[in-house]
Write a protein that holds these residues in place. Structure first.
Motif, PDB file in Angstrom:
ATOM      1  N   LEU A 190       3.377  -3.840  -6.744  1.00 33.44           N
ATOM      2  CA  LEU A 190       2.794  -3.813  -5.404  1.00 33.44           C
ATOM      3  C   LEU A 190       1.436  -4.502  -5.378  1.00 33.44           C
ATOM      4  O   LEU A 190       1.102  -5.208  -4.422  1.00 33.44           O
ATOM      5  CB  LEU A 190       2.665  -2.361  -4.925  1.00 33.44           C
ATOM      6  N   ALA A 191       0.652  -4.317  -6.433  1.00 37.06           N
ATOM      7  CA  ALA A 191      -0.658  -4.954  -6.506  1.00 37.06           C
ATOM      8  C   ALA A 191      -0.521  -6.471  -6.540  1.00 37.06           C
ATOM      9  O   ALA A 191      -1.373  -7.195  -5.997  1.00 37.06           O
ATOM     10  CB  ALA A 191      -1.414  -4.454  -7.730  1.00 37.06           C
ATOM     11  N   ALA A 192       0.543  -6.954  -7.174  1.00 35.57           N
ATOM     12  CA  ALA A 192       0.780  -8.396  -7.209  1.00 35.57           C
ATOM     13  C   ALA A 192       1.228  -8.906  -5.848  1.00 35.57           C
ATOM     14  O   ALA A 192       0.882 -10.017  -5.429  1.00 35.57           O
ATOM     15  CB  ALA A 192       1.826  -8.727  -8.276  1.00 35.57           C
ATOM     16  N   ARG A 193       1.991  -8.086  -5.136  1.00 38.58           N
ATOM     17  CA  ARG A 193       2.495  -8.477  -3.815  1.00 38.58           C
ATOM     18  C   ARG A 193       1.402  -8.409  -2.761  1.00 38.58           C
ATOM     19  O   ARG A 193       1.340  -9.234  -1.852  1.00 38.58           O
ATOM     20  CB  ARG A 193       3.667  -7.571  -3.417  1.00 38.58           C
ATOM     21  N   TYR A 194       0.551  -7.381  -2.881  1.00 35.80           N
ATOM     22  CA  TYR A 194      -0.533  -7.185  -1.912  1.00 35.80           C
ATOM     23  C   TYR A 194      -1.868  -7.153  -2.654  1.00 35.80           C
ATOM     24  O   TYR A 194      -2.408  -6.077  -2.941  1.00 35.80           O
ATOM     25  CB  TYR A 194      -0.345  -5.888  -1.140  1.00 35.80           C
ATOM     26  N   PRO A 195      -2.429  -8.299  -3.019  1.00 32.72           N
ATOM     27  CA  PRO A 195      -3.713  -8.314  -3.731  1.00 32.72           C
ATOM     28  C   PRO A 195      -4.834  -7.795  -2.854  1.00 32.72           C
ATOM     29  O   PRO A 195      -4.682  -7.659  -1.629  1.00 32.72           O
ATOM     30  CB  PRO A 195      -3.897  -9.792  -4.084  1.00 32.72           C
ATOM     31  N   GLU A 196      -5.946  -7.487  -3.480  1.00 29.69           N
ATOM     32  CA  GLU A 196      -7.126  -6.991  -2.757  1.00 29.69           C
ATOM     33  C   GLU A 196      -7.447  -7.912  -1.587  1.00 29.69           C
ATOM     34  O   GLU A 196      -7.513  -9.131  -1.725  1.00 29.69           O
ATOM     35  CB  GLU A 196      -8.325  -6.929  -3.706  1.00 29.69           C
ATOM     36  N   GLY A 197      -7.599  -7.334  -0.421  1.00 28.13           N
ATOM     37  CA  GLY A 197      -7.875  -8.093   0.787  1.00 28.13           C
ATOM     38  C   GLY A 197      -6.656  -8.352   1.640  1.00 28.13           C
ATOM     39  O   GLY A 197      -6.781  -8.701   2.821  1.00 28.13           O
TER      40      GLY A 197
ATOM     41  N   GLY B 127      -6.379   0.641  -3.186  1.00 27.70           N
ATOM     42  CA  GLY B 127      -5.529   1.275  -4.195  1.00 27.70           C
ATOM     43  C   GLY B 127      -4.752   2.463  -3.666  1.00 27.70           C
ATOM     44  O   GLY B 127      -3.598   2.684  -4.063  1.00 27.70           O
ATOM     45  N   SER B 128      -5.363   3.226  -2.773  1.00 24.99           N
ATOM     46  CA  SER B 128      -4.672   4.381  -2.195  1.00 24.99           C
ATOM     47  C   SER B 128      -3.524   3.939  -1.298  1.00 24.99           C
ATOM     48  O   SER B 128      -2.482   4.596  -1.222  1.00 24.99           O
ATOM     49  CB  SER B 128      -5.658   5.249  -1.411  1.00 24.99           C
ATOM     50  N   ARG B 129      -3.711   2.816  -0.595  1.00 26.59           N
ATOM     51  CA  ARG B 129      -2.633   2.294   0.239  1.00 26.59           C
ATOM     52  C   ARG B 129      -1.453   1.849  -0.618  1.00 26.59           C
ATOM     53  O   ARG B 129      -0.291   2.103  -0.282  1.00 26.59           O
ATOM     54  CB  ARG B 129      -3.148   1.149   1.105  1.00 26.59           C
ATOM     55  N   LEU B 130      -1.748   1.205  -1.743  1.00 23.99           N
ATOM     56  CA  LEU B 130      -0.667   0.813  -2.650  1.00 23.99           C
ATOM     57  C   LEU B 130       0.020   2.051  -3.235  1.00 23.99           C
ATOM     58  O   LEU B 130       1.246   2.089  -3.381  1.00 23.99           O
ATOM     59  CB  LEU B 130      -1.220  -0.054  -3.780  1.00 23.99           C
ATOM     60  N   GLY B 131      -0.784   3.072  -3.561  1.00 24.29           N
ATOM     61  CA  GLY B 131      -0.223   4.282  -4.132  1.00 24.29           C
ATOM     62  C   GLY B 131       0.756   4.982  -3.210  1.00 24.29           C
ATOM     63  O   GLY B 131       1.724   5.603  -3.662  1.00 24.29           O
TER      64      GLY B 131
END
Length: 223
Positions: free
Chosen positions: A166-173, A139-143
């Motif tokens: 961004l979360a949709a573009r780069y999901p967890e992992g 989450g911090s990287r997305l932020g």
């Protein structure tokens, strides 16, 4: 008196006092190098379970000398100095670009201690930034991508919408690339003061001052 002025004695900062009864800071027990002394005190702050002992106030000034301050988290320290990370388009980064002289303050109030650093800030290498960025929570990287730090935005929803995209573009992992506008600063100390509260406001203040050849002179300051 303005109707909005707080007048209660319990809210009067002029009468707020603590009598510090901590052990003194004897110059004979200091480390030769301020970074070694900082390590000792930082370890004490961690052992005392202070809330965010790595929190520090970073003060900068613009080209006209107008100061600004904010709390930032220390993310590394070694023989070179102190490292923190930020958006390079933020106010503090823009001010460092035109005036690299900065001050750091570690306010360890529960221990009646402070460490005050003055020195020059310089950007760390892209490699060092990338290594730290990869260690951050997802989450911090997305932020770091979502927020154009210090810029004016219309609503909170704009920020949350950018984060969601961004979360949709780069999901967890997923691998989140390092933003080109984000990175670290190393503060190379020129002077480091260790402040220890003492009774009757006769505090101990010992300051390391850098000299030629990488040596340090220690001087005691009146409280």
């Amino acid at each position: 008196m303005n109707e909005h002025t707080h007048s209660g004695r319990e809210l009067d900062p002029a009468v707020m006092r603590e009598q510090y009864r901590t052990a003194g800071l004897d110059g004979s027990g200091l480390e030769d190098d301020p970074m070694d002394q900082f390590h000792r005190w930082f370890a004490d702050a961690v052992a005392a379970q202070l809330y965010e002992p790595n929190a520090m106030v970073v003060s900068t000034a613009d080209a006209q000398g107008r100061p600004s301050s904010r709390t930032v988290l220390l993310k590394g320290y070694d023989a070179r100095g102190f490292v923190f990370y930020t958006n390079y388009t933020s106010r503090k980064a823009r001010e460092i670009d035109v005036n690299p002289q900065v001050s750091l303050l570690f306010p360890w109030h529960p221990m009646a201690r402070q460490v005050i650093v003055t020195g020059r800030a310089e950007r760390v290498s892209a490699e060092e930034t990338a290594e730290y960025f990869r260690s951050r929570p997802h989450g911090s990287r997305l932020g770091a991508w979502a927020s154009a730090q210090s810029s004016v935005i219309g609503t909170r929803e704009e920020l949350e919408r950018a984060y969601a995209e961004l979360a949709a573009r780069y999901p967890e992992g997923a691998e989140v690339p390092v933003p080109p506008h984000w990175g670290g600063f190393l503060v190379v100390p020129e002077a480091v003061e260790f402040w220890q509260g003492r009774p009757n406001r006769l505090h101990d203040r010992l300051r390391y001052v850098g000299e030629d050849g990488g040596k340090w002179r220690v001087e005691r300051l009146a409280p």
